[in-house]
Design an enzyme around this catalytic site. Structure first.
Site, PDB file in Angstrom:
ATOM      1  N   ARG A  45     -48.049  29.089 -45.876  1.00 40.79           N
ATOM      2  CA  ARG A  45     -46.668  29.048 -46.359  1.00 40.79           C
ATOM      3  C   ARG A  45     -45.821  28.334 -45.305  1.00 40.79           C
ATOM      4  O   ARG A  45     -46.296  28.079 -44.196  1.00 40.79           O
ATOM      5  CB  ARG A  45     -46.121  30.446 -46.734  1.00 40.79           C
ATOM      6  CG  ARG A  45     -46.644  31.632 -46.000  1.00 40.79           C
ATOM      7  CD  ARG A  45     -46.205  31.782 -44.592  1.00 40.79           C
ATOM      8  NE  ARG A  45     -44.795  31.551 -44.430  1.00 40.79           N
ATOM      9  CZ  ARG A  45     -44.237  31.039 -43.359  1.00 40.79           C
ATOM     10  NH1 ARG A  45     -44.985  30.692 -42.323  1.00 40.79           N
ATOM     11  NH2 ARG A  45     -42.949  30.831 -43.287  1.00 40.79           N
ATOM     12  N   GLY A  46     -44.594  28.043 -45.691  1.00 39.92           N
ATOM     13  CA  GLY A  46     -43.746  27.213 -44.828  1.00 39.92           C
ATOM     14  C   GLY A  46     -43.859  25.784 -45.353  1.00 39.92           C
ATOM     15  O   GLY A  46     -44.974  25.279 -45.540  1.00 39.92           O
ATOM     16  N   ALA A  47     -42.691  25.149 -45.569  1.00 34.21           N
ATOM     17  CA  ALA A  47     -42.680  23.864 -46.283  1.00 34.21           C
ATOM     18  C   ALA A  47     -43.619  22.796 -45.688  1.00 34.21           C
ATOM     19  O   ALA A  47     -44.452  22.235 -46.415  1.00 34.21           O
ATOM     20  CB  ALA A  47     -41.238  23.352 -46.369  1.00 34.21           C
ATOM     21  N   ARG A  82     -46.002  25.893 -56.065  1.00 34.78           N
ATOM     22  CA  ARG A  82     -44.740  26.556 -55.653  1.00 34.78           C
ATOM     23  C   ARG A  82     -43.611  25.556 -55.881  1.00 34.78           C
ATOM     24  O   ARG A  82     -43.743  24.390 -55.512  1.00 34.78           O
ATOM     25  CB  ARG A  82     -44.783  26.994 -54.183  1.00 34.78           C
ATOM     26  CG  ARG A  82     -45.598  28.249 -53.948  1.00 34.78           C
ATOM     27  CD  ARG A  82     -45.379  28.820 -52.560  1.00 34.78           C
ATOM     28  NE  ARG A  82     -44.188  29.646 -52.462  1.00 34.78           N
ATOM     29  CZ  ARG A  82     -43.743  30.148 -51.306  1.00 34.78           C
ATOM     30  NH1 ARG A  82     -44.364  29.882 -50.184  1.00 34.78           N
ATOM     31  NH2 ARG A  82     -42.668  30.918 -51.285  1.00 34.78           N
ATOM     32  N   GLN A 186     -41.871  37.575 -43.038  1.00 36.14           N
ATOM     33  CA  GLN A 186     -42.339  36.449 -42.201  1.00 36.14           C
ATOM     34  C   GLN A 186     -41.818  36.566 -40.768  1.00 36.14           C
ATOM     35  O   GLN A 186     -42.472  36.118 -39.830  1.00 36.14           O
ATOM     36  CB  GLN A 186     -41.871  35.111 -42.802  1.00 36.14           C
ATOM     37  CG  GLN A 186     -42.597  34.710 -44.065  1.00 36.14           C
ATOM     38  CD  GLN A 186     -41.868  35.167 -45.310  1.00 36.14           C
ATOM     39  OE1 GLN A 186     -41.164  36.163 -45.292  1.00 36.14           O
ATOM     40  NE2 GLN A 186     -42.046  34.464 -46.411  1.00 36.14           N
ATOM     41  N   ASP A 227     -36.468  24.385 -46.910  1.00 34.34           N
ATOM     42  CA  ASP A 227     -37.495  24.078 -47.903  1.00 34.34           C
ATOM     43  C   ASP A 227     -37.126  22.877 -48.769  1.00 34.34           C
ATOM     44  O   ASP A 227     -37.987  22.194 -49.305  1.00 34.34           O
ATOM     45  CB  ASP A 227     -37.762  25.300 -48.782  1.00 34.34           C
ATOM     46  CG  ASP A 227     -38.491  26.339 -47.966  1.00 34.34           C
ATOM     47  OD1 ASP A 227     -37.824  27.139 -47.276  1.00 34.34           O
ATOM     48  OD2 ASP A 227     -39.743  26.325 -47.956  1.00 34.34           O
ATOM     49  N   ASN A 237     -33.490  27.594 -48.296  1.00 39.26           N
ATOM     50  CA  ASN A 237     -34.381  28.174 -47.287  1.00 39.26           C
ATOM     51  C   ASN A 237     -34.620  29.633 -47.685  1.00 39.26           C
ATOM     52  O   ASN A 237     -34.076  30.131 -48.681  1.00 39.26           O
ATOM     53  CB  ASN A 237     -33.765  28.054 -45.882  1.00 39.26           C
ATOM     54  CG  ASN A 237     -34.768  28.389 -44.793  1.00 39.26           C
ATOM     55  OD1 ASN A 237     -35.881  27.868 -44.779  1.00 39.26           O
ATOM     56  ND2 ASN A 237     -34.424  29.294 -43.895  1.00 39.26           N
ATOM     57  N   LYS A 238     -35.423  30.298 -46.908  1.00 41.73           N
ATOM     58  CA  LYS A 238     -35.824  31.677 -47.217  1.00 41.73           C
ATOM     59  C   LYS A 238     -34.639  32.567 -47.585  1.00 41.73           C
ATOM     60  O   LYS A 238     -33.573  32.468 -46.972  1.00 41.73           O
ATOM     61  CB  LYS A 238     -36.574  32.239 -46.001  1.00 41.73           C
ATOM     62  CG  LYS A 238     -37.079  33.648 -46.131  1.00 41.73           C
ATOM     63  CD  LYS A 238     -37.883  33.903 -47.377  1.00 41.73           C
ATOM     64  CE  LYS A 238     -39.056  32.966 -47.567  1.00 41.73           C
ATOM     65  NZ  LYS A 238     -39.579  32.990 -48.965  1.00 41.73           N
TER      66      LYS A 238
HETATM   67  O1  MRU Z   1     -41.889  31.592 -48.682  1.00 39.69           O
HETATM   68  P1  MRU Z   1     -42.216  30.873 -47.408  1.00 39.69           P
HETATM   69  O2  MRU Z   1     -42.726  31.758 -46.321  1.00 39.69           O
HETATM   70  O3  MRU Z   1     -43.087  29.657 -47.646  1.00 39.69           O
HETATM   71  O4  MRU Z   1     -40.800  30.314 -46.919  1.00 39.69           O
HETATM   72  C1  MRU Z   1     -40.729  29.612 -45.705  1.00 39.69           C
HETATM   73  C2  MRU Z   1     -39.363  29.258 -45.307  1.00 39.69           C
HETATM   74  O5  MRU Z   1     -38.409  29.499 -46.012  1.00 39.69           O
HETATM   75  C3  MRU Z   1     -39.212  28.468 -44.042  1.00 39.69           C
HETATM   76  O6  MRU Z   1     -38.024  28.812 -43.394  1.00 39.69           O
HETATM   77  C4  MRU Z   1     -39.179  26.982 -44.392  1.00 39.69           C
HETATM   78  O7  MRU Z   1     -40.282  26.611 -45.153  1.00 39.69           O
HETATM   79  C5  MRU Z   1     -39.134  26.137 -43.188  1.00 39.69           C
HETATM   80  S1  MRU Z   1     -40.676  26.201 -42.357  1.00 39.69           S
HETATM   81  C6  MRU Z   1     -40.778  25.171 -41.096  1.00 39.69           C
END
Ligand code: MRU
Length: 335
Positions: A45-47, A82, A186, A227, A237-238
């Protein structure tokens, strides 16, 4: 140091982020189906990490297709794993752009090279952003961050957490506050794990405690990842990032986003156009399989929110820091 993503002997090896911090286990993807599962179930996970994994997913899609139409259909399934992080779509488009029905054969080597390029480029980009972001940090700064934006959320080093790493290793004597980031935690499970591994002085807090923390004068600056960023600077973002930015504005604390150019979606004029992923409500009604709320209650579980551009002091990219007015300056800096 751990590797969040590795491609070895035709296998995509992912550090299983669902199991951290208690178990360090790797998930092996031998085919496209396993890559799609890994993205949708959040093994990875994470963009940027999703983007790099998807690049290898396209390679599997190619190997599993006997013609162009089949390949494109498989790539669409991958993009749909996603919806919010645009790096997924960006990586698939970059991998497939030169392929069409007339030149479909013998593309395996090219796709492998492209995937490796995306993978290696991500590390370089993060290190460049870290240097730019570090210029915003003063000695002794206390930094608040949300979600995980570190080596786990990217191929290595991280975006917002990359800036924090850089500040720490350049001797700025920083202190980091990490939001736990409900419901998938996270911050608690991943960011805290990375901070401890690096020996960065830090503290974990429940998301709801960030207001009182900021009020106490304990936070000088905030860094988060992204994201998807629209042309006007609105940033998905999250979930919880938007709340954080509003409180930061109230207390005049500068709020920065750190993201590579692959996270910008210039086709979207504003954040209103960004699709927000809603995940299963069990994510908020259970913890580690244990029911913590009545089964009957309905749950509201958006995985992301959009921070309005006027709350953002600047966006750190590999091409420099972009300041408002974003609609003008994003195009100028990203070209
Ligand atoms: O749902 P996730 O854990 O994939 O969400 C991740 C985030 O929102 C991060 O802050 C974002 O992807 C930036 S990661 C470098």
């Amino acid at each position: 140091m751990f590797k969040s993503i590795e491609f070895k002997d035709d296998v995509l090896i992912l550090l299983d982020q669902r199991k951290l911090p208690n178990v360090e286990e790797y998930f092996h993807c031998h085919n496209l189906e396993q890559v799609i599962y890994s993205i949708s179930d959040m093994v990875v996970r994470g963009a940027p990490a999703i983007g790099a994994s998807a690049a290898f997913g396209v390679l599997f899609a190619y190997k599993e297709s006997s013609n162009y139409d089949q390949f494109i259909k498989k790539c669409e399934d991958l993009v749909n794993a996603r919806p919010t992080a645009v790096n997924l779509k960006w990586a698939v488009e970059r991998m497939t752009v030169g392929i069409n029905s007339d030149n479909f054969i013998d593309k395996e080597d090219l796709l492998l090279q492209l995937a490796i390029e995306i993978y290696e480029e991500d590390i370089k980009i993060n290190k460049t952003m870290a240097k730019y972001g570090n210029e915003l940090i003063k000695k002794g700064d206390k930094i608040l961050t949300h979600c995980n934006t570190g080596a786990l959320a990217t191929v290595d080093y991280g975006t917002a957490l990359g800036v924090i790493r850089e500040a720490h290793f350049s001797g700025k004597e920083i202190f980091v506050y990490a939001d736990e980031t409900r419901p998938r935690l996270q911050g608690a499970r991943l960011t805290a794990w990375e901070l401890i591994k690096e020996g960065i002085p830090s503290m974990l807090l429940p998301d709801g405690a960030s207001g009182i923390l900021m009020e106490s004068g304990e936070v000088n600056i905030i860094f988060v990842g992204a994201d998807r960023i629209a042309l006007n600077g609105d940033t998905a973002n999250k979930i919880g990032t938007f709340n954080l930015a509003i409180v930061a504005k109230y207390f005049n604390i500068p709020f920065y986003v750190v993201a590579p150019s692959s996270t910008f979606d210039l086709k979207m004029n504003s954040g209103k156009m960004i699709e927000i992923e809603f995940r299963n409500e069990d994510e908020i009604k259970t913890i580690e399989g244990i029911q913590i709320a009545p089964k009957e209650i309905r749950g509201f579980n958006p995985s992301f929110d959009v921070t309005h551009n006027e709350l953002i002091a600047g966006i750190v990219t590999e091409k420099g820091i972009i300041y408002p007015p974003f609609s003008e300056n994003i195009r100028k800096v990203l070209g």
